[in-house]
Every structure is written in C-alpha cells, then in structure tokens.
Design a protein around this motif. Structure first.
Motif, PDB file in Angstrom:
ATOM      1  N   TRP A 134     -89.407  50.729  46.129  1.00 40.72           N
ATOM      2  CA  TRP A 134     -88.396  50.789  45.231  1.00 40.72           C
ATOM      3  C   TRP A 134     -88.955  49.995  43.850  1.00 40.72           C
ATOM      4  O   TRP A 134     -89.511  49.146  44.036  1.00 40.72           O
ATOM      5  CB  TRP A 134     -87.125  49.959  45.628  1.00 40.72           C
ATOM      6  N   ALA A 176     -86.184  50.622  36.676  1.00 42.58           N
ATOM      7  CA  ALA A 176     -86.531  51.658  35.531  1.00 42.58           C
ATOM      8  C   ALA A 176     -87.047  50.707  34.404  1.00 42.58           C
ATOM      9  O   ALA A 176     -87.039  49.585  34.285  1.00 42.58           O
ATOM     10  CB  ALA A 176     -85.238  52.119  34.983  1.00 42.58           C
ATOM     11  N   PRO A 228     -88.626  56.318  34.594  1.00 35.32           N
ATOM     12  CA  PRO A 228     -89.149  55.935  35.731  1.00 35.32           C
ATOM     13  C   PRO A 228     -90.341  54.783  35.701  1.00 35.32           C
ATOM     14  O   PRO A 228     -90.767  54.746  34.444  1.00 35.32           O
ATOM     15  CB  PRO A 228     -89.877  57.258  36.226  1.00 35.32           C
ATOM     16  N   TRP A 237     -90.718  59.830  40.957  1.00 32.22           N
ATOM     17  CA  TRP A 237     -89.790  58.814  41.274  1.00 32.22           C
ATOM     18  C   TRP A 237     -88.221  59.495  41.106  1.00 32.22           C
ATOM     19  O   TRP A 237     -88.077  60.482  40.064  1.00 32.22           O
ATOM     20  CB  TRP A 237     -89.857  57.635  40.069  1.00 32.22           C
ATOM     21  N   THR A 238     -87.447  59.158  42.116  1.00 37.65           N
ATOM     22  CA  THR A 238     -86.077  59.527  42.038  1.00 37.65           C
ATOM     23  C   THR A 238     -85.192  58.355  41.941  1.00 37.65           C
ATOM     24  O   THR A 238     -85.205  57.333  42.401  1.00 37.65           O
ATOM     25  CB  THR A 238     -85.751  60.431  43.166  1.00 37.65           C
ATOM     26  N   TRP A 239     -84.132  58.289  40.968  1.00 41.01           N
ATOM     27  CA  TRP A 239     -83.192  57.334  40.656  1.00 41.01           C
ATOM     28  C   TRP A 239     -82.135  57.731  41.544  1.00 41.01           C
ATOM     29  O   TRP A 239     -81.547  58.422  42.130  1.00 41.01           O
ATOM     30  CB  TRP A 239     -82.526  57.694  39.177  1.00 41.01           C
ATOM     31  N   TYR A 291     -85.370  53.171  41.101  1.00 48.17           N
ATOM     32  CA  TYR A 291     -85.993  54.299  41.391  1.00 48.17           C
ATOM     33  C   TYR A 291     -86.815  54.195  42.899  1.00 48.17           C
ATOM     34  O   TYR A 291     -87.296  52.980  43.217  1.00 48.17           O
ATOM     35  CB  TYR A 291     -87.187  54.504  40.414  1.00 48.17           C
ATOM     36  N   TYR A 321     -90.132  55.801  45.197  1.00 46.78           N
ATOM     37  CA  TYR A 321     -91.186  56.740  45.000  1.00 46.78           C
ATOM     38  C   TYR A 321     -91.345  57.877  46.180  1.00 46.78           C
ATOM     39  O   TYR A 321     -91.037  57.471  47.423  1.00 46.78           O
ATOM     40  CB  TYR A 321     -92.477  55.608  44.863  1.00 46.78           C
ATOM     41  N   LYS A 363     -88.564  64.609  47.029  1.00 50.34           N
ATOM     42  CA  LYS A 363     -87.655  63.501  46.881  1.00 50.34           C
ATOM     43  C   LYS A 363     -87.035  63.350  48.313  1.00 50.34           C
ATOM     44  O   LYS A 363     -86.769  62.059  48.547  1.00 50.34           O
ATOM     45  CB  LYS A 363     -86.331  63.626  45.757  1.00 50.34           C
TER      46      LYS A 363
END
Length: 529
Positions: free
Chosen positions: A129, A132, A138, A151-153, A160, A162, A167
């Motif tokens: 984690w 931002a 990202p 990277w997903t929020w 974010y 990884y 995802k």
C-alpha cells in the motif's frame, strides 16, 4: 543415473487442468479426469507431471489468483481427489509437481480482505500500500503486465495497492516476515502431503525495490508488444533480496527430500541468461531449475541455436543442471510457430539436448493454436489489450482424445472450443499411426529413457554448415550424434554413425551424406570392442 537426483534424467509434462480431461460433464477438466489418463502418460514415457494452479480461486486469471493456498477449487474436485491422484501417480512411478503462486493472491483471499479493511488492520502490511502523489495519481509509473497502471486506488482506505497483474491479484509484501513465514508454510503443507516439487510462478517478481522509484522508459517501445513494455522493469522485478527467499524455499525442499526421492523447485524467470543464472544460487542454494525459455522465441536458425546452446552451457554455474522448454500455457504452440514438419525437428531437439526438458500437454500430438471466436474469449490478457495477439486462450484448448463428440474431453460443452483439425489430430488416431507426431514422441522418450548418454550425458556441438545443427551426446562410452535440418532443402552431412531414428519415419539404410528437408536424425556411434 541412479546416483543423480531423479529430476536430472526426467522429462516433465505440464498439464493445464482446465483442458486435460473432464470427468463430470461440466466442460472443465478436473483431477479425476487427470487420474483417468495417467496410464496414457506412463505409456508416453514422461516421468513427472506439473499441474497449473488447482487452488480455490475466483478465476479472474484462471487460478493464478489464489483465494486459499491449502485447498482445491471445487471446479477441479476436492482435496481427497488430489490425494487420490497423487497416490495413483506415485503407484505408477510418476512424480507430481504443483504450481506455487507466491507473488500475489486473489483480492478475495482472507488476508487481502483484512488488509483492505482498514489502515490499522494487522495484515495491512501483508500487501503493498502506498500514498498517492500530490496530484492524486499513483505512486510511480509501474505498469501491469496485463496493461494499464499497476496501482489501484482503494476509496475506503485512501491508498493505492500494487498489482503486477490484474487488480484482482494484489501483490504480497515479501519484505514482511509474517508473509514470508506464512507462504513458506504453504510449501511445507504440500510437501508433507507428498508433493514432489513446485514450479514457482513469476519468481523474479516477488520482491520490489524498497523505495518504489519510477521504472526507466523504453525509448524503443512498440505498442504492438503490449503496454507492459513501455517501461523497463528495473525496479519492480529481479531485486537482490529475492535470492534469500529462494534459498529459504530450497532449504525446505531439501529438508523434505531424501536420496532417490528428492523434492525439486523450478522457477519461472523470464530474464537474460546472465541474470537467470543467479537463481541457481552462489553455492547451489537457489532453485534447482530456473526455467530456460530461450527456445520458445529463438530464431529458427541453426547457427543462432548453436551459439545459444554453447553460451547457455558455458554460463551454467558449477553443479547447475540445464533445462529446456518449447512452449507452455502462456506462449504460442511449437507447431504454430514452426509448422508441422519443423515441430517434429524441434521435438527431437528438445528431447536430445542436455538437461531436463518440459513438454506442454498436446505438443506431443502437434496441437496448434486454436481459433477462439470473439464471444468465446476468456483470457483477461486478450480482453484488456484486444487485437494484439497476446491472448493465451489459443494455447489452452482442450486435449482431443479421439474423434467422438468434443474429442472425448467432455460429455458437455467445453469451456473453450477444441482446436482446428482435432478430428484427425487426436490421441486415438495418432496412436494408430506409426509415423504420427505422437509416435515420434514415444520413440524419442523411449530412446532417452534407455540411453544414459541422451538422459544425462555430456554434449559437444559439432561444426556444421547452413541449416544443419549437430551435436554429440556421450556417457560412459555410449555415443549418439543428433543432426537436425532446420531448413526445407536437402543439407549436406558429413558424420559417422548408424541411423536409428528419423523425424521422417523411414530411416536411411546407411550413414547418409545428406539430411532430407525438415529431417532430424539420431545416429548411434558404435565404439570398437
């Protein structure tokens, strides 16, 4: 050969469980189906089977998104079915390897559900984690191997996470000692159950640079190769700390093995040869076999292959054992890349080079890439970057066993359509033909099994010209010469020996002066009494 670990003289056979044999009519292959086909594998002449992932999974990436590391997905059966398969394989003298997926889990794994629940959760640091950057973007420019940002929020916790792939496949944080201990316990669980080894998925990915700097941009990036190649994965893969982890895995494997019943670790590592060699470990404490994928993409040119073989052999560390692969569940089939005639030559190459070869299911039949209609595409690689030809469904089509409906694979609707030509290119038909691709594989495997020179002997490249690749294998006075014509025209040959096996079926009556077009030939060199 008895004085060596079994895997040095063995031939491995990769099974994609979805596609090998369905026993219950749901269109998906399963463990009971594999057990029903073990006698075929024994008769083929292989020594060990490697199963692509069978663990419980939402199947966002067909089992490479693991939701439980110590069970069996209900699509494939139960843990009892696995135990039955393992016992049946062992009773037939076959070893069984599993696919270990240590880099990432499913986003539905209980560990990630906890990690995602709050920043204060004890398992928060089990995954990667990061905050931002000031503009909300990202943390860096790393790209998923399936295209798009890596990277997903997460809206709920405001950070974010990884993922090197989808995802739905968050990467585990191997810098956390609790993660390391938990994943190593997974190996112990399966070894204690009797598994003979593991193929370790994306081993070179599992540690990332601690500072998470941007990866360098690739100035020569071609969009046709996929977005992942827009950067060089300098900081997101192949970090020095991975070798200590590999050594821990090796220590566990060695602790469970004993002479004559060794456990083996095979690493999936797509790296240049000089970096690949580090995964053997400085003193043999790495994985036993870092997969050597060079043949898959090598230009089909005799001089290039000769140099490649020589350089690979020269690069091996002391005690390092070579290995070779022509295809797998991610890469185009050999018969599609090279055509039917040269696929036979390639099979002779694979099964006569020094080292442990791995066969991909169906390659012994000459299976080609399937044609998948747009409405049947299942692979997320293709769905995310359509039209680039990167999808893997075509190499995962069901195994055709006969010319009955659905090729004897299932009584239902197969999860993917069978490949073109399966009515003729199937096990039953090829068993009946003395000149079939299957007959060639059976002959090659029988010769390899009966001949220490081909199984474990030394290799010496023989100087050749034009389209001919030639080399000698020798062990304890037993000698063979392998000569391969990688071209479609006759090629001059200046060798001695008695022809014993040709990819074309019919043998020359005496030592030939030429190789025929598309011919691979094995000659036995009789030593004086």
């Amino acid at each position: 050969m008895n004085a060596r670990p079994w895997w040095q003289s063995a031939v491995l056979y990769q099974i994609y469980p979805w596609s090998f044999q369905d026993s219950d009519g749901d269109g998906i292959g399963d463990l009971r189906g594999i057990e029903q086909r073990l006698d075929y594998l024994v008769d083929l002449g292989i020594d060990a089977i490697w199963l692509s992932p069978i663990f419980p999974s939402p199947m966002a990436d067909f089992g490479y998104d693991v939701a439980e590391y110590r069970g069996v997905d209900s699509r494939f059966g139960t843990l009892a079915d696995f135990d039955s398969l393992l016992a049946s394989a062992h009773a037939r003298g076959l070893k069984l390897l599993l696919d270990f997926v240590p880099n990432h889990s499913s986003d539905q794994h209980p560990w990630f559900l906890e990690s995602r629940s709050s920043r204060e959760n004890p398992k928060r640091d089990w995954y990667i984690w990061r905050e931002a950057v000031p503009d909300g973007g990202p943390p860096n420019n790393w790209i998923s191997d399936f295209g798009g940002p890596a990277w997903t929020w997460d809206e709920a916790t405001g950070q974010y996470y990884y993922h090197a792939f989808l995802k739905e496949q968050p990467d585990l944080n191997w810098r956390n000692p609790e993660v390391r201990a938990a994943m190593l316990d997974v190996l112990r669980f399966w070894f204690a159950r009797g598994v003979d080894g593991f193929r370790i998925d994306v081993l070179w990915h599992i540690v990332k640079h601690a500072g998470f700097p941007d990866n360098p941009l690739n100035p020569d990036w071609d969009p046709a190769t996929g977005e992942m190649h827009r950067v060089f994965q300098l900081h997101s893969t192949d970090q020095p700390e991975v070798h200590d982890i590999a050594a821990d895995m090796r220590a566990i494997a060695d602790a469970f093995g004993r002479e004559g019943d060794e456990r083996v670790l095979i690493g999936e590592i797509y790296l240049p040869v000089e970096r690949l060699m580090r995964y053997y470990g400085q003193h043999g404490e790495g994985v036993h076999l870092p997969f050597n994928f060079q043949l898959i993409d090598a230009p089909w040119d005799a001089r290039h292959l000769a140099r490649m073989i020589a350089e690979y052999e020269a690069a091996l560390p002391p005690g390092g054992w070579p290995n070779w692969v022509l295809g797998n569940h991610d890469r185009p089939r050999s018969a599609t890349k090279r055509g039917a005639a040269q696929a036979r030559v390639a099979a002779m190459l694979l099964l006569t080079l020094r080292g442990t070869p791995t066969l991909y299911y169906g390659d012994e039949l000459g299976m080609e890439n399937g044609v998948i209609p747009p409405d049947r595409v299942r692979d997320p690689r293709e769905l995310r970057e359509p039209g680039l030809g990167l999808g893997r469904d075509p190499v995962r089509t069901p195994m055709p066993w006969d010319d009955s409906p659905q090729g004897g694979f299932t009584a239902g609707e197969p999860w993917l359509p069978l490949g073109a030509g399966w009515q003729a290119r199937n096990v039953a038909n090829e068993l009946a033909g003395s000149d079939s691709m299957l007959a060639l594989h059976r002959a090659l495997l029988a010769l390899r099994r009966s001949s220490p020179a081909l199984a474990i002997g030394a290799i010496r490249l023989i100087e050749a010209e034009g389209s001919v690749l030639a080399y000698e294998r020798e062990q304890d006075g037993e000698r063979f010469v392998v000569a391969l014509n990688l071209g479609t025209e006759p090629a001059r040959l200046s060798l001695t020996g008695r022809p014993i096996l040709s990819t074309l079926g019919n043998l020359p009556s005496d030592t030939p002066s030429h190789l025929r077009p598309d011919e691979g030939l094995i000659l036995k060199v009789d030593t004086p009494a």
